[in-house]
Write a protein that holds these residues in place. Sequence first.
Motif, mmCIF file in Angstrom:
data_model
loop_
_atom_site.group_PDB
_atom_site.id
_atom_site.type_symbol
_atom_site.label_atom_id
_atom_site.label_comp_id
_atom_site.label_asym_id
_atom_site.label_seq_id
_atom_site.Cartn_x
_atom_site.Cartn_y
_atom_site.Cartn_z
ATOM 1 N N HIS A 39 18.733 76.067 -43.565
ATOM 2 C CA HIS A 39 19.028 75.956 -42.080
ATOM 3 C C HIS A 39 18.231 76.863 -41.129
ATOM 4 O O HIS A 39 17.848 77.525 -41.404
ATOM 5 C CB HIS A 39 20.694 76.437 -42.247
ATOM 6 N N SER A 40 18.345 76.003 -39.799
ATOM 7 C CA SER A 40 17.523 76.757 -38.729
ATOM 8 C C SER A 40 18.133 77.947 -38.005
ATOM 9 O O SER A 40 17.385 78.669 -37.263
ATOM 10 C CB SER A 40 17.080 75.562 -37.844
ATOM 11 N N ASP A 41 19.576 77.951 -38.248
ATOM 12 C CA ASP A 41 20.063 79.011 -37.558
ATOM 13 C C ASP A 41 20.263 78.529 -36.038
ATOM 14 O O ASP A 41 20.280 79.607 -35.300
ATOM 15 C CB ASP A 41 19.760 80.518 -37.787
ATOM 16 N N ARG A 43 22.174 75.746 -33.105
ATOM 17 C CA ARG A 43 23.067 74.596 -32.854
ATOM 18 C C ARG A 43 23.112 74.315 -31.313
ATOM 19 O O ARG A 43 22.416 75.076 -30.675
ATOM 20 C CB ARG A 43 24.483 75.206 -33.284
ATOM 21 N N SER A 77 23.873 63.707 -40.529
ATOM 22 C CA SER A 77 23.438 65.154 -39.953
ATOM 23 C C SER A 77 22.254 65.142 -38.946
ATOM 24 O O SER A 77 21.454 64.309 -38.900
ATOM 25 C CB SER A 77 23.311 65.865 -41.295
ATOM 26 N N VAL A 79 18.509 67.382 -38.111
ATOM 27 C CA VAL A 79 17.594 68.147 -38.657
ATOM 28 C C VAL A 79 16.346 68.237 -37.462
ATOM 29 O O VAL A 79 16.174 67.456 -36.691
ATOM 30 C CB VAL A 79 16.742 67.646 -39.752
ATOM 31 N N ASP A 88 18.169 72.136 -41.159
ATOM 32 C CA ASP A 88 19.324 71.742 -40.663
ATOM 33 C C ASP A 88 19.620 72.421 -39.302
ATOM 34 O O ASP A 88 19.160 73.688 -39.239
ATOM 35 C CB ASP A 88 20.524 72.032 -41.653
ATOM 36 N N ASP A 90 23.042 72.351 -36.318
ATOM 37 C CA ASP A 90 24.414 72.019 -35.907
ATOM 38 C C ASP A 90 24.685 71.606 -34.713
ATOM 39 O O ASP A 90 24.004 72.067 -33.692
ATOM 40 C CB ASP A 90 25.249 73.294 -36.281
#
Length: 193
Positions: A39-41, A43, A77, A79, A88, A90
């Motif tokens: 996850h990229s952290d 959003r 999703s 990315v 990823d 959000d």
Amino acid sequence: MSPEPSSESPADRFAELLALSRAGKRLPVEQWHPGHCGHSDMRIAADGTWFHAGSPIGRRELVKLFSSILRREPDGSHVLVTPAEKLDIDVEDAPFVAVEADCEGEGQARRILFRLNTDDVIACGPDHRLDVRVAADGTPRPYLHVRGGLMALVNRPSFYALADLALAEGAQPPGLWSGGAFFPFMQGSDDAA
């Protein structure tokens, strides 16, 4: 130019992507298939604000770069993808916001141009459709197809200006032509005339 994985350092690859983004080149994200790295952290809030580790990203150029490597996956999703990694991200609603709309021409010859919060300009038409959905509370939620399944939420002032134009023209169902296609503003209407 299609950057390929190489022995360059991550900083060198990032500099290359930044240069391509600054030059206005569309990066071939659909051709990159690296392994998933986590996850990229990051959003993207419903208002289009990008966050990293809970803090807004203040540098517009960095947001534009990240938006250029954004891709929607077949499962829906989102990315961030480069030739070397896939992370990823959000997305609360749509990853982009259409902040301005401008019309050229009239009737079936009209072309509606949208400026996104990333300064990209998208001409509404068969390849960039306007899709007006209705939220649970009954309010219209207009979305513009940007690329590869990525959407832009059209902001209220832009949509209301377009709705006023559609009502003044009296089309039934209410909607507008752009790029040779008709876009109804009511859910359940035909997609094109």
